[in-house]
Scaffold this active site. Structure first.
Site, PDB file in Angstrom:
ATOM      1  N   ASN A  11      49.551  46.757  42.651  1.00 46.02           N
ATOM      2  CA  ASN A  11      50.692  47.518  43.171  1.00 46.02           C
ATOM      3  C   ASN A  11      50.127  48.757  43.861  1.00 46.02           C
ATOM      4  O   ASN A  11      49.731  49.706  43.196  1.00 46.02           O
ATOM      5  CB  ASN A  11      51.621  47.905  42.008  1.00 46.02           C
ATOM      6  CG  ASN A  11      52.782  48.774  42.474  1.00 46.02           C
ATOM      7  OD1 ASN A  11      52.981  48.975  43.669  1.00 46.02           O
ATOM      8  ND2 ASN A  11      53.546  49.291  41.523  1.00 46.02           N
ATOM      9  N   TRP A  12      50.102  48.710  45.180  1.00 43.25           N
ATOM     10  CA  TRP A  12      49.518  49.838  45.928  1.00 43.25           C
ATOM     11  C   TRP A  12      50.427  51.062  45.957  1.00 43.25           C
ATOM     12  O   TRP A  12      50.031  52.124  46.411  1.00 43.25           O
ATOM     13  CB  TRP A  12      49.207  49.409  47.365  1.00 43.25           C
ATOM     14  CG  TRP A  12      48.026  48.496  47.497  1.00 43.25           C
ATOM     15  CD1 TRP A  12      47.293  47.938  46.486  1.00 43.25           C
ATOM     16  CD2 TRP A  12      47.431  48.025  48.719  1.00 43.25           C
ATOM     17  NE1 TRP A  12      46.287  47.154  47.005  1.00 43.25           N
ATOM     18  CE2 TRP A  12      46.352  47.190  48.375  1.00 43.25           C
ATOM     19  CE3 TRP A  12      47.713  48.230  50.068  1.00 43.25           C
ATOM     20  CZ2 TRP A  12      45.551  46.557  49.327  1.00 43.25           C
ATOM     21  CZ3 TRP A  12      46.930  47.601  51.025  1.00 43.25           C
ATOM     22  CH2 TRP A  12      45.854  46.773  50.655  1.00 43.25           C
ATOM     23  N   LYS A  13      51.682  50.876  45.531  1.00 42.00           N
ATOM     24  CA  LYS A  13      52.659  51.979  45.602  1.00 42.00           C
ATOM     25  C   LYS A  13      52.694  52.518  47.033  1.00 42.00           C
ATOM     26  O   LYS A  13      52.574  51.729  47.970  1.00 42.00           O
ATOM     27  CB  LYS A  13      52.346  53.032  44.545  1.00 42.00           C
ATOM     28  CG  LYS A  13      52.189  52.394  43.154  1.00 42.00           C
ATOM     29  CD  LYS A  13      52.122  53.354  42.018  1.00 42.00           C
ATOM     30  CE  LYS A  13      51.982  52.572  40.709  1.00 42.00           C
ATOM     31  NZ  LYS A  13      51.987  53.404  39.529  1.00 42.00           N
ATOM     32  N   HIS A  96      60.421  48.455  38.684  1.00 41.36           N
ATOM     33  CA  HIS A  96      59.314  49.359  38.347  1.00 41.36           C
ATOM     34  C   HIS A  96      59.886  50.687  37.846  1.00 41.36           C
ATOM     35  O   HIS A  96      60.891  51.184  38.369  1.00 41.36           O
ATOM     36  CB  HIS A  96      58.417  49.586  39.570  1.00 41.36           C
ATOM     37  CG  HIS A  96      57.114  50.214  39.184  1.00 41.36           C
ATOM     38  ND1 HIS A  96      57.001  51.554  38.885  1.00 41.36           N
ATOM     39  CD2 HIS A  96      55.888  49.673  38.996  1.00 41.36           C
ATOM     40  CE1 HIS A  96      55.745  51.808  38.542  1.00 41.36           C
ATOM     41  NE2 HIS A  96      55.048  50.688  38.595  1.00 41.36           N
ATOM     42  N   GLU A  98      58.980  53.630  38.252  1.00 46.39           N
ATOM     43  CA  GLU A  98      59.050  54.717  39.243  1.00 46.39           C
ATOM     44  C   GLU A  98      60.337  54.591  40.066  1.00 46.39           C
ATOM     45  O   GLU A  98      60.962  55.593  40.417  1.00 46.39           O
ATOM     46  CB  GLU A  98      57.800  54.697  40.139  1.00 46.39           C
ATOM     47  CG  GLU A  98      56.592  55.223  39.368  1.00 46.39           C
ATOM     48  CD  GLU A  98      55.240  54.751  39.891  1.00 46.39           C
ATOM     49  OE1 GLU A  98      55.188  54.178  40.997  1.00 46.39           O
ATOM     50  OE2 GLU A  98      54.238  54.964  39.183  1.00 46.39           O
ATOM     51  N   GLU A 166      54.977  47.639  31.186  1.00 45.59           N
ATOM     52  CA  GLU A 166      54.295  48.854  31.632  1.00 45.59           C
ATOM     53  C   GLU A 166      54.868  50.055  30.877  1.00 45.59           C
ATOM     54  O   GLU A 166      55.883  50.625  31.300  1.00 45.59           O
ATOM     55  CB  GLU A 166      54.513  49.060  33.135  1.00 45.59           C
ATOM     56  CG  GLU A 166      53.959  47.960  34.001  1.00 45.59           C
ATOM     57  CD  GLU A 166      53.652  48.447  35.420  1.00 45.59           C
ATOM     58  OE1 GLU A 166      52.516  48.230  35.863  1.00 45.59           O
ATOM     59  OE2 GLU A 166      54.513  49.054  36.065  1.00 45.59           O
ATOM     60  N   GLY A 172      49.519  55.796  35.361  1.00 46.64           N
ATOM     61  CA  GLY A 172      48.913  56.877  36.124  1.00 46.64           C
ATOM     62  C   GLY A 172      48.409  58.024  35.274  1.00 46.64           C
ATOM     63  O   GLY A 172      48.086  59.095  35.788  1.00 46.64           O
ATOM     64  N   SER A 211      47.282  52.219  33.622  1.00 50.70           N
ATOM     65  CA  SER A 211      45.890  52.687  33.566  1.00 50.70           C
ATOM     66  C   SER A 211      44.886  51.570  33.289  1.00 50.70           C
ATOM     67  O   SER A 211      43.903  51.777  32.561  1.00 50.70           O
ATOM     68  CB  SER A 211      45.746  53.818  32.543  1.00 50.70           C
ATOM     69  OG  SER A 211      46.536  54.923  32.930  1.00 50.70           O
ATOM     70  N   GLY A 232      47.814  49.678  39.259  1.00 52.25           N
ATOM     71  CA  GLY A 232      48.170  50.682  40.258  1.00 52.25           C
ATOM     72  C   GLY A 232      46.922  51.315  40.852  1.00 52.25           C
ATOM     73  O   GLY A 232      46.250  50.743  41.713  1.00 52.25           O
ATOM     74  N   GLY A 233      46.578  52.494  40.354  1.00 48.85           N
ATOM     75  CA  GLY A 233      45.487  53.299  40.918  1.00 48.85           C
ATOM     76  C   GLY A 233      44.186  52.540  41.145  1.00 48.85           C
ATOM     77  O   GLY A 233      43.563  52.660  42.207  1.00 48.85           O
TER      78      GLY A 233
HETATM   79  P1  13P Z   1      48.322  52.737  37.124  1.00 49.48           P
HETATM   80  O1  13P Z   1      47.433  51.519  37.040  1.00 49.48           O
HETATM   81  O2  13P Z   1      47.940  53.687  38.215  1.00 49.48           O
HETATM   82  O3  13P Z   1      48.496  53.375  35.794  1.00 49.48           O
HETATM   83  O4  13P Z   1      49.777  52.183  37.555  1.00 49.48           O
HETATM   84  C1  13P Z   1      50.321  51.126  36.873  1.00 49.48           C
HETATM   85  C2  13P Z   1      51.515  50.665  37.605  1.00 49.48           C
HETATM   86  O5  13P Z   1      52.504  51.385  37.708  1.00 49.48           O
HETATM   87  C3  13P Z   1      51.468  49.335  38.241  1.00 49.48           C
HETATM   88  O6  13P Z   1      52.721  48.926  38.664  1.00 49.48           O
END
Ligand code: 13P
Length: 250
Positions: A11-13, A96, A98, A166, A172, A211, A232-233
């Site tokens: 997930n590149w956000k 998600h 977020e 999640e 994050g 994470s 994510g990151g």
């Molecule tokens: P991180 O891997 O940056 O914690 O993000 C997880 C995430 O929200 C994937 O959708």
């Protein structure tokens, strides 16, 4: 359920530029051992057409990070299922945390978004997970249970659904759930959905997100009920992401 094949979803956000997407994915694919894990890349909308031609050659799946619950029409700023299919998407992330946090109406739209995406033939990566407060108070399971009943119980089967657990406190933050904490919740999610859907949830994959890094993905996925990861990151960094993807081929 034994995991016949893992899923590693990125997930590149809201990161990277469209022009950077293809070189980045090409670099990943050069080192990607296609053996034990399916790869799903979910970049921002604007990057999707840049990756869709590449997708056909290299055999990874392309996903979006959100979708409209409507077919078409006067919904300024929204993207429809047909638009996603048109650029080669096979998957879409829905729910998600977020998005749930940013839009007060998101929670109420999730059941419709999921049904609509599934009816169009998209695979849904459905996200759930509790805030820190609920984990501290020890009611993380009832929080996730409420999400599952609200968001999924209207469906008739789960064959095209992937669940991503999640925990919000792990996203994050660098604070990963321990593999035991994740496994306990994954088992709970599987049992909850089995009791409602019985055999129609038989092949359900449950991913862990929060994470995930190259140095913790193996430990997480050694657990029986963790069928892959939503990253994510670390999915934005070539070496980290290759490390995660290839950790499933050890
Ligand atoms: P991180 O891997 O940056 O914690 O993000 C997880 C995430 O929200 C994937 O959708």
């Amino acid at each position: 359920m034994p995991h016949s094949k893992y899923i590693v979803a990125a997930n590149w956000k809201m990161n990277k530029l469209a022009s950077q997407a293809k070189p980045f994915v090409s670099e990943i694919l050069m080192s990607y051992i296609r053996k034990n894990a399916d790869l799903v890349i979910c970049p921002p909308y604007t990057h999707l057409p840049h990756l869709s031609a590449n997708k056909i050659i290299s055999g990874f799946y392309l996903g979006a990070q959100n979708i409209s619950e409507f077919e078409s029409g006067a919904y300024t700023g929204e993207i429809s299922a047909d638009m996603l299919l048109d650029v080669g998407c096979t998957h879409v992330i829905i729910g998600h945390s977020e998005r749930r946090a940013m839009n007060p109406f998101e929670n109420s739209m999730i059941p419709n978004k999921i049904s609509f995406a599934l009816s169009k033939g998209l695979k849904v990566i459905y996200c759930c997970g509790e805030p820190l407060e609920n984990r501290i108070n020890g009611n993380e399971k009832s929080y996730v249970h409420d999400q599952l009943t609200h968001d999924l119980y209207h469906l008739s089967d789960l064959s095209q659904l992937i669940v991503a657990y999640e925990p919000i406190w792990a996203i994050g933050t660098g604070k990963t759930a321990t593999s035991d904490q994740a496994e306990e919740m994954h088992l709970f999610i599987r049992k909850t959905l089995q009791s409602k859907f019985d055999k129609r949830s038989e092949n359900l994959k449950i991913l862990y997100g929060g994470s995930v890094k190259a140095n913790n993905s193996i430990e997480l996925c050694s657990k029986e009920n963790i069928d892959g990861v939503l990253v994510g990151g670390a999915s934005l960094i070539v070496d980290e992401f290759i490390g995660i993807v290839n950790s499933f081929n050890q």
